[in-house]
Scaffold this motif. Structure first.
Motif, PDB file in Angstrom:
ATOM      1  N   UNK A  70     -28.026 -22.938 -10.788  1.00  0.00           N
ATOM      2  CA  UNK A  70     -28.053 -22.663  -9.348  1.00  0.00           C
ATOM      3  C   UNK A  70     -29.120 -23.509  -8.662  1.00  0.00           C
ATOM      4  N   UNK A  71     -30.269 -23.662  -9.325  1.00  0.00           N
ATOM      5  CA  UNK A  71     -31.331 -24.489  -8.749  1.00  0.00           C
ATOM      6  C   UNK A  71     -30.908 -25.946  -8.661  1.00  0.00           C
ATOM      7  N   UNK A  72     -30.197 -26.422  -9.656  1.00  0.00           N
ATOM      8  CA  UNK A  72     -29.708 -27.797  -9.633  1.00  0.00           C
ATOM      9  C   UNK A  72     -28.737 -28.009  -8.473  1.00  0.00           C
ATOM     10  N   UNK A 109     -27.221 -31.473  -6.583  1.00  0.00           N
ATOM     11  CA  UNK A 109     -26.691 -32.161  -7.760  1.00  0.00           C
ATOM     12  C   UNK A 109     -25.629 -31.284  -8.414  1.00  0.00           C
ATOM     13  N   UNK A 110     -24.417 -31.771  -8.443  1.00  0.00           N
ATOM     14  CA  UNK A 110     -23.345 -31.013  -9.077  1.00  0.00           C
ATOM     15  C   UNK A 110     -23.459 -31.145 -10.595  1.00  0.00           C
ATOM     16  N   UNK A 111     -23.221 -30.008 -11.249  1.00  0.00           N
ATOM     17  CA  UNK A 111     -23.282 -30.005 -12.707  1.00  0.00           C
ATOM     18  C   UNK A 111     -21.948 -29.548 -13.282  1.00  0.00           C
ATOM     19  N   UNK A 159     -20.991 -30.041 -19.226  1.00  0.00           N
ATOM     20  CA  UNK A 159     -21.975 -30.699 -20.084  1.00  0.00           C
ATOM     21  C   UNK A 159     -23.395 -30.205 -19.795  1.00  0.00           C
ATOM     22  N   UNK A 160     -23.677 -29.811 -18.536  1.00  0.00           N
ATOM     23  CA  UNK A 160     -24.990 -29.250 -18.225  1.00  0.00           C
ATOM     24  C   UNK A 160     -25.205 -27.981 -19.022  1.00  0.00           C
ATOM     25  N   UNK A 161     -24.228 -27.090 -19.004  1.00  0.00           N
ATOM     26  CA  UNK A 161     -24.383 -25.804 -19.679  1.00  0.00           C
ATOM     27  C   UNK A 161     -24.424 -25.985 -21.196  1.00  0.00           C
ATOM     28  N   UNK A 162     -23.573 -26.860 -21.717  1.00  0.00           N
ATOM     29  CA  UNK A 162     -23.581 -27.122 -23.157  1.00  0.00           C
ATOM     30  C   UNK A 162     -24.929 -27.687 -23.590  1.00  0.00           C
ATOM     31  N   UNK A 173     -29.665 -30.822 -18.203  1.00  0.00           N
ATOM     32  CA  UNK A 173     -29.345 -29.591 -18.911  1.00  0.00           C
ATOM     33  C   UNK A 173     -30.250 -29.392 -20.118  1.00  0.00           C
ATOM     34  N   UNK A 174     -30.456 -30.457 -20.885  1.00  0.00           N
ATOM     35  CA  UNK A 174     -31.331 -30.371 -22.055  1.00  0.00           C
ATOM     36  C   UNK A 174     -32.759 -30.016 -21.644  1.00  0.00           C
ATOM     37  N   UNK A 175     -33.247 -30.685 -20.597  1.00  0.00           N
ATOM     38  CA  UNK A 175     -34.622 -30.438 -20.143  1.00  0.00           C
ATOM     39  C   UNK A 175     -34.799 -29.002 -19.689  1.00  0.00           C
ATOM     40  N   UNK A 176     -33.836 -28.504 -18.895  1.00  0.00           N
ATOM     41  CA  UNK A 176     -33.949 -27.131 -18.401  1.00  0.00           C
ATOM     42  C   UNK A 176     -33.846 -26.122 -19.529  1.00  0.00           C
TER      43      UNK A 176
END
Length: 373
Positions: free
Chosen positions: A270-272, A277-279, A282-285, A346-349
């Motif tokens: 949600x913050x992204x 920035x659309x996620x 792959x962001x969630x994975x 995604x990895x960083x978060x």
């Protein structure tokens, strides 16, 4: 026409045909003969008993029925399993807990044709279940949950309920420390008063979406608690092998961490999006993969704080026993490469979400003989 003949004709039409074209024919035959209901139920109980013989357990079958069919089929299954239990052999507490977890009651019957169709769809699935590795052991004596496990449950419940990620992860770390203490104490008791207990096994659902990352998380939790996890991607579960106290810890912690990881992932995404920035998937994975990796390292560190030199022989012998059981159940395993981990944000978060947990060390437990109050 006898009721057995009606059921046989319906089964030939609906269960053994290579296509779905005859499903309506089978359902029509059953709908037109109410006297066949008792025989139909008896045949269903036979299918359930055969599933048990092929290595399935109640939660396993309920999980795949829910995935492949609908809730009405799950309720039909639950009624069959409860009916078959009267003729089943004695089972252990884990099996009994699975029976208790099935939905109560029977599904409402809209009309006989719809009911017969649902029954045949369920039976067709039961008939096609593949053989699984048998996890059954002789029914052990009932166990009373220790005060330690009660405390762990309470900590994880608080972790799931809090709206603050830092607090949730700190509570989870505290729970892992207690789980490690519980495991070590059980090992010490076994070493001083050897029991016939051997490593057991349980299956834990690893459901889509993002099942690969979830399997990695479960593997990390299992490893930190001196268990081994083997993932069956096709059937959406992992088999976890270990001693009973450790299996309980894995089930508790994995369920809690999955809730917390999902909450943290939703907040991060949600913050992204708020930042324009659309996620995508792959962001969630990537988030879940990073979370699993980092949390696994922290859980392992928390567990190691409980190990002293005098405990190493005890723990080593238990590790050998677990490995032997895994090799017996799964003589051939393969390694799966984690796919879809390509989103840097995604990895960083995910790593940040895991890093917020502060894993506190405890004094070593060498020489403890029983779980603390």
């Amino acid at each position: 026409m006898s009721t057995s003949s009606t059921v046989d004709r319906a089964f030939r039409a609906a269960l053994y045909a290579p296509s779905d074209d005859a499903l309506d024919t089978g359902a029509s035959l059953l709908a037109a003969d109410p006297a066949a209901d008792a025989e139909l139920s008896r045949r269903g109980q036979e299918f359930v008993a055969t599933a048990w013989q092929r290595g399935w357990q109640p939660a396993d079958v309920a999980r795949i029925v829910r995935r492949e069919l609908d809730e009405v089929h799950v309720r039909l299954l639950a009624a069959l399993v409860r009916a078959q239990a009267a003729d089943d052999r004695p089972r252990g507490p884990r099996w009994c807990a699975q029976l208790d977890g099935l939905p109560p009651g029977e599904p409402p019957r809209a009309d006989r044709f719809s009911y017969a169709t649902a029954v045949l769809e369920l039976y067709r699935l039961l008939l096609r279940l593949p053989a699984l590795e048998p996890l059954d052991e002789p029914a052990p004596a009932p166990r009373t949950e220790s005060r330690m496990l009660t405390r762990i449950r309470a900590l994880l419940a608080k972790a799931e309920a809090t709206g603050y990620p830092e607090e949730a992860e700190a509570l989870s770390s505290k729970a892992q420390e207690l789980m490690a203490r519980h495991s070590v104490d059980e090992a010490l008791l076994a070493a001083r008063a050897p029991s016939p207990d051997a490593p057991g096994a349980c299956r834990i659902g690893v459901e889509p979406p993002y099942e690969q990352a979830k399997a990695v998380l479960l593997d990390a939790v299992a490893t930190a608690n001196r268990c081994r996890a083997v993932w069956n991607e096709a059937l959406a579960f992992s088999t976890v092998v270990g001693f009973e106290a450790d299996l309980e810890a894995v089930e508790l912690l994995y369920a809690s961490l999955l809730v917390q990881a999902t909450t943290a992932m939703t907040r991060a995404e949600a913050a992204q999006r708020a930042g324009g920035r659309k996620r995508t998937k792959t962001f969630r994975q990537s988030f879940l993969a990073a979370y699993a990796h980092r949390v696994g390292a922290r859980l392992e560190a928390a567990a190691e704080t409980q190990v002293t030199a005098d405990l190493l022989p005890v723990l080593a012998s238990r590790e050998v026993a677990v490995t032997d059981r895994v090799d017996h159940l799964f003589p051939e395993t393969t390694t799966t490469r984690l796919r879809g981990v390509s989103d840097t944000a995604g990895w960083t978060e995910g790593a940040r979400a895991a890093d917020r947990a502060q894993v506190k060390s405890r004094p070593p437990l060498g020489g403890r003989a029983a779980s603390p109050a």
